[in-house]
Design a protein around this motif. Structure first.
Motif, PDB file in Angstrom:
ATOM      1  N   GLU A 161       5.730  10.350  -9.203  1.00 13.43           N
ATOM      2  CA  GLU A 161       5.945  11.532  -8.354  1.00 13.43           C
ATOM      3  C   GLU A 161       4.715  11.795  -7.482  1.00 13.43           C
ATOM      4  OE1 GLU A 161       7.319  16.222  -8.817  1.00 13.43           O
ATOM      5  OE2 GLU A 161       7.064  14.988 -10.613  1.00 13.43           O
ATOM      6  N   ILE A 162       3.532  11.674  -8.053  1.00 12.44           N
ATOM      7  CA  ILE A 162       2.295  11.860  -7.267  1.00 12.44           C
ATOM      8  C   ILE A 162       2.228  10.828  -6.150  1.00 12.44           C
ATOM      9  CG2 ILE A 162      -0.232  11.655  -7.355  1.00 12.44           C
ATOM     10  CD1 ILE A 162      -0.048  12.939 -10.197  1.00 12.44           C
ATOM     11  N   LEU A 163       2.517   9.579  -6.470  1.00 16.09           N
ATOM     12  CA  LEU A 163       2.486   8.533  -5.448  1.00 16.09           C
ATOM     13  C   LEU A 163       3.522   8.788  -4.355  1.00 16.09           C
ATOM     14  CD1 LEU A 163       1.918   5.364  -7.667  1.00 16.09           C
ATOM     15  CD2 LEU A 163       0.240   6.572  -6.236  1.00 16.09           C
ATOM     16  N   ALA A 164       4.693   9.289  -4.734  1.00 12.86           N
ATOM     17  CA  ALA A 164       5.730   9.594  -3.737  1.00 12.86           C
ATOM     18  C   ALA A 164       5.297  10.746  -2.828  1.00 12.86           C
ATOM     19  CB  ALA A 164       7.051   9.918  -4.439  1.00 12.86           C
ATOM     20  N   ILE A 165       4.653  11.741  -3.398  1.00 11.42           N
ATOM     21  CA  ILE A 165       4.201  12.891  -2.616  1.00 11.42           C
ATOM     22  C   ILE A 165       3.180  12.468  -1.565  1.00 11.42           C
ATOM     23  CG2 ILE A 165       2.826  15.036  -2.767  1.00 11.42           C
ATOM     24  CD1 ILE A 165       4.346  15.499  -5.493  1.00 11.42           C
ATOM     25  N   PHE A 166       2.317  11.524  -1.919  1.00 17.47           N
ATOM     26  CA  PHE A 166       1.279  11.063  -0.996  1.00 17.47           C
ATOM     27  C   PHE A 166       1.632   9.731  -0.333  1.00 17.47           C
ATOM     28  CE2 PHE A 166      -1.190  13.955  -3.737  1.00 17.47           C
ATOM     29  CZ  PHE A 166      -1.661  14.804  -2.740  1.00 17.47           C
ATOM     30  N   ASP A 167       2.908   9.411  -0.299  1.00 15.02           N
ATOM     31  CA  ASP A 167       3.345   8.135   0.259  1.00 15.02           C
ATOM     32  C   ASP A 167       2.879   7.941   1.710  1.00 15.02           C
ATOM     33  OD1 ASP A 167       4.995   5.658  -0.029  1.00 15.02           O
ATOM     34  OD2 ASP A 167       6.076   6.597   1.651  1.00 15.02           O
ATOM     35  N   THR A 168       2.990   8.947   2.537  1.00 15.61           N
ATOM     36  CA  THR A 168       2.577   8.822   3.942  1.00 15.61           C
ATOM     37  C   THR A 168       1.092   8.517   4.048  1.00 15.61           C
ATOM     38  OG1 THR A 168       4.329  10.319   4.653  1.00 15.61           O
ATOM     39  CG2 THR A 168       2.464  10.027   6.170  1.00 15.61           C
ATOM     40  N   GLU A 169       0.262   9.240   3.295  1.00 15.00           N
ATOM     41  CA  GLU A 169      -1.185   9.033   3.326  1.00 15.00           C
ATOM     42  C   GLU A 169      -1.552   7.646   2.800  1.00 15.00           C
ATOM     43  OE1 GLU A 169       0.387  11.707   2.134  1.00 15.00           O
ATOM     44  OE2 GLU A 169      -0.624  13.523   2.840  1.00 15.00           O
ATOM     45  N   ILE A 170      -0.883   7.228   1.722  1.00 11.99           N
ATOM     46  CA  ILE A 170      -1.154   5.917   1.139  1.00 11.99           C
ATOM     47  C   ILE A 170      -0.781   4.816   2.133  1.00 11.99           C
ATOM     48  CG2 ILE A 170      -0.430   4.281  -0.661  1.00 11.99           C
ATOM     49  CD1 ILE A 170      -0.195   6.788  -2.533  1.00 11.99           C
ATOM     50  N   LYS A 171       0.393   4.929   2.747  1.00 14.15           N
ATOM     51  CA  LYS A 171       0.815   3.904   3.710  1.00 14.15           C
ATOM     52  C   LYS A 171      -0.128   3.836   4.903  1.00 14.15           C
ATOM     53  CE  LYS A 171       5.592   3.446   2.415  1.00 14.15           C
ATOM     54  NZ  LYS A 171       6.973   3.809   2.644  1.00 14.15           N
ATOM     55  N   GLU A 172      -0.671   4.976   5.320  1.00 19.37           N
ATOM     56  CA  GLU A 172      -1.638   4.969   6.418  1.00 19.37           C
ATOM     57  C   GLU A 172      -2.897   4.207   6.009  1.00 19.37           C
ATOM     58  OE1 GLU A 172      -4.810   6.643   6.952  1.00 19.37           O
ATOM     59  OE2 GLU A 172      -4.823   5.821   8.962  1.00 19.37           O
ATOM     60  N   LEU A 173      -3.365   4.429   4.776  1.00 17.52           N
ATOM     61  CA  LEU A 173      -4.527   3.688   4.265  1.00 17.52           C
ATOM     62  C   LEU A 173      -4.229   2.196   4.147  1.00 17.52           C
ATOM     63  CD1 LEU A 173      -6.011   5.944   1.458  1.00 17.52           C
ATOM     64  CD2 LEU A 173      -7.175   5.193   3.526  1.00 17.52           C
ATOM     65  N   VAL A 174      -3.047   1.858   3.681  1.00 20.82           N
ATOM     66  CA  VAL A 174      -2.646   0.459   3.546  1.00 20.82           C
ATOM     67  C   VAL A 174      -2.686  -0.212   4.920  1.00 20.82           C
ATOM     68  CG1 VAL A 174      -0.658  -1.040   3.067  1.00 20.82           C
ATOM     69  CG2 VAL A 174      -1.297   0.752   1.437  1.00 20.82           C
ATOM     70  N   GLU A 175      -2.146   0.455   5.903  1.00 23.32           N
ATOM     71  CA  GLU A 175      -2.135  -0.085   7.272  1.00 23.32           C
ATOM     72  C   GLU A 175      -3.557  -0.258   7.812  1.00 23.32           C
ATOM     73  OE1 GLU A 175      -0.719  -1.555  10.812  1.00 23.32           O
ATOM     74  OE2 GLU A 175       0.482  -1.087   9.044  1.00 23.32           O
ATOM     75  N   ARG A 176      -4.383   0.726   7.562  1.00 26.61           N
ATOM     76  CA  ARG A 176      -5.748   0.736   8.110  1.00 26.61           C
ATOM     77  C   ARG A 176      -6.691  -0.187   7.359  1.00 26.61           C
ATOM     78  NH1 ARG A 176      -9.464   5.795   7.598  1.00 26.61           N
ATOM     79  NH2 ARG A 176      -7.742   6.483   6.328  1.00 26.61           N
ATOM     80  N   ARG A 177      -6.527  -0.312   6.020  1.00 26.25           N
ATOM     81  CA  ARG A 177      -7.550  -0.975   5.214  1.00 26.25           C
ATOM     82  C   ARG A 177      -7.053  -2.181   4.414  1.00 26.25           C
ATOM     83  NH1 ARG A 177     -12.569   0.876   5.405  1.00 26.25           N
ATOM     84  NH2 ARG A 177     -12.818   0.558   3.188  1.00 26.25           N
ATOM     85  N   GLY A 178      -5.752  -2.476   4.459  1.00 23.40           N
ATOM     86  CA  GLY A 178      -5.253  -3.701   3.847  1.00 23.40           C
ATOM     87  C   GLY A 178      -5.029  -3.672   2.347  1.00 23.40           C
ATOM     88  N   TYR A 179      -4.870  -2.495   1.753  1.00 23.46           N
ATOM     89  CA  TYR A 179      -4.613  -2.435   0.308  1.00 23.46           C
ATOM     90  C   TYR A 179      -3.242  -3.022   0.008  1.00 23.46           C
ATOM     91  CZ  TYR A 179      -8.595   0.679   0.519  1.00 23.46           C
ATOM     92  OH  TYR A 179      -9.831   1.191   0.754  1.00 23.46           O
ATOM     93  N   ARG A 180      -3.121  -3.600  -1.193  1.00 23.92           N
ATOM     94  CA  ARG A 180      -1.863  -4.237  -1.576  1.00 23.92           C
ATOM     95  C   ARG A 180      -1.215  -3.607  -2.798  1.00 23.92           C
ATOM     96  NH1 ARG A 180      -3.130 -10.527  -1.352  1.00 23.92           N
ATOM     97  NH2 ARG A 180      -5.102  -9.863  -2.219  1.00 23.92           N
ATOM     98  N   THR A 181      -1.986  -2.827  -3.549  1.00 21.03           N
ATOM     99  CA  THR A 181      -1.428  -2.182  -4.743  1.00 21.03           C
ATOM    100  C   THR A 181      -2.167  -0.868  -4.974  1.00 21.03           C
ATOM    101  OG1 THR A 181      -0.853  -2.538  -7.068  1.00 21.03           O
ATOM    102  CG2 THR A 181      -2.957  -3.439  -6.328  1.00 21.03           C
ATOM    103  N   TRP A 182      -1.519   0.054  -5.679  1.00 15.71           N
ATOM    104  CA  TRP A 182      -2.129   1.346  -5.964  1.00 15.71           C
ATOM    105  C   TRP A 182      -1.483   1.925  -7.217  1.00 15.71           C
ATOM    106  CZ3 TRP A 182      -0.035  -0.217  -1.399  1.00 15.71           C
ATOM    107  CH2 TRP A 182       1.278   0.156  -1.136  1.00 15.71           C
ATOM    108  N   ASP A 183      -2.215   2.850  -7.829  1.00 18.95           N
ATOM    109  CA  ASP A 183      -1.727   3.488  -9.039  1.00 18.95           C
ATOM    110  C   ASP A 183      -2.372   4.858  -9.191  1.00 18.95           C
ATOM    111  OD1 ASP A 183      -4.332   3.101 -10.068  1.00 18.95           O
ATOM    112  OD2 ASP A 183      -3.734   1.516 -11.437  1.00 18.95           O
ATOM    113  N   VAL A 184      -2.035   5.516 -10.277  1.00 18.48           N
ATOM    114  CA  VAL A 184      -2.625   6.806 -10.634  1.00 18.48           C
ATOM    115  C   VAL A 184      -3.247   6.639 -12.001  1.00 18.48           C
ATOM    116  CG1 VAL A 184      -2.159   9.224 -11.210  1.00 18.48           C
ATOM    117  CG2 VAL A 184      -0.981   8.159  -9.274  1.00 18.48           C
ATOM    118  N   ILE A 185      -4.476   7.106 -12.134  1.00 17.25           N
ATOM    119  CA  ILE A 185      -5.161   7.076 -13.420  1.00 17.25           C
ATOM    120  C   ILE A 185      -5.469   8.518 -13.816  1.00 17.25           C
ATOM    121  CG2 ILE A 185      -7.440   6.794 -12.351  1.00 17.25           C
ATOM    122  CD1 ILE A 185      -8.230   5.127 -14.840  1.00 17.25           C
ATOM    123  N   THR A 186      -5.353   8.788 -15.089  1.00 20.51           N
ATOM    124  CA  THR A 186      -5.732  10.100 -15.606  1.00 20.51           C
ATOM    125  C   THR A 186      -6.669   9.903 -16.791  1.00 20.51           C
ATOM    126  OG1 THR A 186      -4.923  12.242 -16.413  1.00 20.51           O
ATOM    127  CG2 THR A 186      -3.676  10.303 -17.077  1.00 20.51           C
TER     128      THR A 186
END
Length: 180
Positions: free
Chosen positions: A55-80
């Motif tokens: 749910e957190i990743l879905a909420i920030f999906d737009t921001e994450i995709k912008e970072l992926v486009e800008r910086r080339g990330y291929r995977t992401w997760d949430v750590i607590t």
């Protein structure tokens, strides 16, 4: 908003622009995301289920995709991390050793707080970047640093990686380094 404490002088740097300007000297990226988008059940929840993390990743999906486009990330997760995390002391002992990576280390604090300890130039020495919800930091590859929790000992963070297996820490020996 983040604040910086320079360890050698105990100087405190506050304010978003001042923090960004200081970190830019070291090619550390600092941005701020709007965590008010998180629903109440996620804002101070440090025992997240896989569904909560998704749910957190879905909420920030737009921001994450912008970072992926800008910086080339291929995977992401949430750590607590919190007192409820199994083996928290062992994890922190591993995190709290100065090291480098062959890719940048990026974190977005979704809840709680954390601190990156980063080695600046010889004139600055080590400095602490204290991060709060919404703070994004990207420590460049080959930069000496480590991440730790604040005294509250709880954080939820989004991590992004270029390497699909995550970053690998390369220990760094520095006789001048002193824990806070």
């Amino acid at each position: 908003m983040a604040e910086i404490r320079i360890r050698n002088t105990n100087e405190l740097i506050t304010g978003e622009e001042n923090v960004r300007d200081f970190l830019n000297q070291f090619e550390v990226i600092y941005e701020h995301w709007d965590t008010s988008k998180l629903p109440a059940h996620l804002q101070e929840n440090f025992a997240l289920t896989d569904e909560h993390k998704a749910e957190i990743l879905a909420i920030f999906d737009t921001e994450i995709k912008e970072l992926v486009e800008r910086r080339g990330y291929r995977t992401w997760d949430v750590i607590t991390l919190s007192e409820a995390t199994p083996n928290i002391e062992e994890l922190l002992a591993k995190f709290e050793q100065i090291h480098t990576h062959t890719e940048d280390e990026i974190r977005v604090i979704a809840a709680g707080a954390g601190t990156f300890v980063i080695k600046g130039g010889d004139d600055i020495g080590y400095f602490d970047v204290n991060l709060l919800p919404g703070d994004l930091i990207s420590v460049p590859e080959n930069t000496v640093h480590f991440f730790t929790l604040t005294d509250e000992r709880k954080v939820v963070a989004i991590r992004l990686f270029v390497e699909e297996n995550g970053w690998i820490a390369h220990p760094y020996e520095d006789a001048s380094f002193q824990k806070a």
